[in-house]
Design an enzyme around this catalytic site. Sequence first.
Site, short mmCIF file in Angstrom:
data_model
loop_
_atom_site.label_atom_id
_atom_site.label_comp_id
_atom_site.label_asym_id
_atom_site.label_seq_id
_atom_site.Cartn_x
_atom_site.Cartn_y
_atom_site.Cartn_z
CE LYS A 112 -4.48 -0.53 0.86
NZ LYS A 112 -5.11 -2.32 1.72
NE ARG A 113 6.77 -0.36 2.31
CZ ARG A 113 6.30 -1.69 3.09
NH1 ARG A 113 4.67 -1.29 3.52
NH2 ARG A 113 6.77 -2.93 2.92
#
Length: 289
Positions: A260-261
């Site tokens: 997600k980062r």
Amino acid sequence: MSEGRAAFVTRFAPSPTGQLHLGHAYSAMLAHDMARRAGGRFLLRIEDTDSARCRPVYEAQIYEDLAWLGLAWETPVLRQSQNSAQYDAALARLGEMGVLYPCRCTRGDIRRAATAPQEGAPLHGPDGLIYPGTCRHRAWSERRPEDAIRLDMRRALDLRPQLPQYEETGITAPCTLTRDMLLNGIGDIVLARRDTGAAAYHLSVVVDDAAQGVTHVIRGADLASATPIHVLLQSLLGLPTPIYHHHELIRDETGKRLAKRDDARAIALYRAEGATPNDIRAMVGLPAS
Ligand code: GLU
């Protein structure tokens, strides 16, 4: 869309803890394509039981990104944060069956106990270190609101000596759970979190897949190791087991799977840079729609 139990019902179940990236787009579009091809139904479920990490802005972005990709889903959308009564009922049922216990250990306690020299090499499962069993002697009736709740895997296996099987697409023989896998590769997993009491992923996913009549779970290969947990919980709770399809993960150019980062691969960013939904399909290896 028709109501009732269709032959093919699948879902995309993101957690709104960050922006959707190419990996999510692939998972969602693949499930949507497979449902369309089968004349089935596609559902969206927001997995937001972890209130500390979920954000409304990410949830809003999920709807926007998926609609932009051309996906259509049934409404109302099930949001797990509004479904806790169902998870509590499932926990109460497992509690009555005698397969749960309250746990007071912190992460530090678990690390120290699992890595103590007399324990040998620490074992790891889908949720990290295999729980060393420190609180296993505690009675379910003694639980306090702030305790975590764990599945007593040995007792669960006593109740299900005939271990369940499940089907994986692409694998012809049924997949069979084994005692060794469950005891040494999974262990006493958390079903409700410490402090918040929120249902853990393994419990909510099983309760919701059954409640939504999901027949085909299509998700990334990173979750394949959690599937035996889900199949065991389905068996304990008397719920049907869907067919599982674990797809390959989208990786970056160094071979690392997207997280997600990895905002550089956020769908919203590609879109802002002028990419079309078919460009995204091409990037993840799906045919144009
Ligand atoms: N909510 C999970 C995730 O975002 C997916 C759960 C599932 O597909 O079973 O990784």
